[in-house]
Design a protein around this motif. Structure first.
Motif: not given
Length: 158
Positions: A51-74
């Motif tokens: 957790q100290k090297e790579l905070n698990h909360a940093f994965h949220t950016c990729g999740v929201f980018s993926t969500l935006a991918f589907f929103m834009i292409n819908a």
């Protein structure tokens, strides 16, 4: 702006007709970029499981980018221009609003990834690879979204 790649000319090659394969090429390139982005962050999560090297909360950016991918292409380009037969829920205004929100989420994720890179890794002097992986994941998903949205044509039957 939806057809800004319509005037793009592929290098002339007599062995391949690129005009008929534009949708396939754009889809394949977009898929490869999307896959590579997620592959990079999965690799960083495996290399830095603490957790100290790579905070698990940093994965949220990729999740929201993926969500935006589907929103834009819908939203199809015909809905944005108002060229469809049915109006849908909110019509052209709703389609434009949905697309705008999708781009806002995408840019927000990209800005957050830059902030994570510099705020959590570069300035404090920590190993930079986890921050770079978060950044490159979001950049690759961003370009994947743009290629998939604007690189294809919607003319299915000539």
């Amino acid at each position: 702006m939806a057809g800004f790649l319509d005037n793009f000319r592929w290098p002339e090659c007599e062995c391949i007709d690129w005009g008929e394969r534009r949708n396939a090429v754009a889809s394949i390139v977009s898929g490869i970029l999307f896959f590579t982005g997620w592959w990079i962050i999965i690799d960083a999560a495996v290399c830095y499981p603490d957790q100290k090297e790579l905070n698990h909360a940093f994965h949220t950016c990729g999740v929201f980018s993926t969500l935006a991918f589907f929103m834009i292409n819908a939203v199809s380009n015909a809905h944005i221009h108002g060229d469809t037969y049915g109006e849908g829920c909110l019509g052209r205004t709703g389609a434009r609003l949905w697309l705008f929100i999708g781009f806002m989420v995408m840019f927000g994720s990209l800005i957050a990834a830059i902030w994570i890179l510099f705020g959590a890794y570069v300035v404090p002097g920590n190993p930079v690879y986890p921050g770079l992986s978060v950044f490159f994941q979001n950049v690759l998903i961003f370009f994947s979204t743009l290629i998939y949205k604007f690189g294809r044509t919607e003319e299915l039957w000539g």
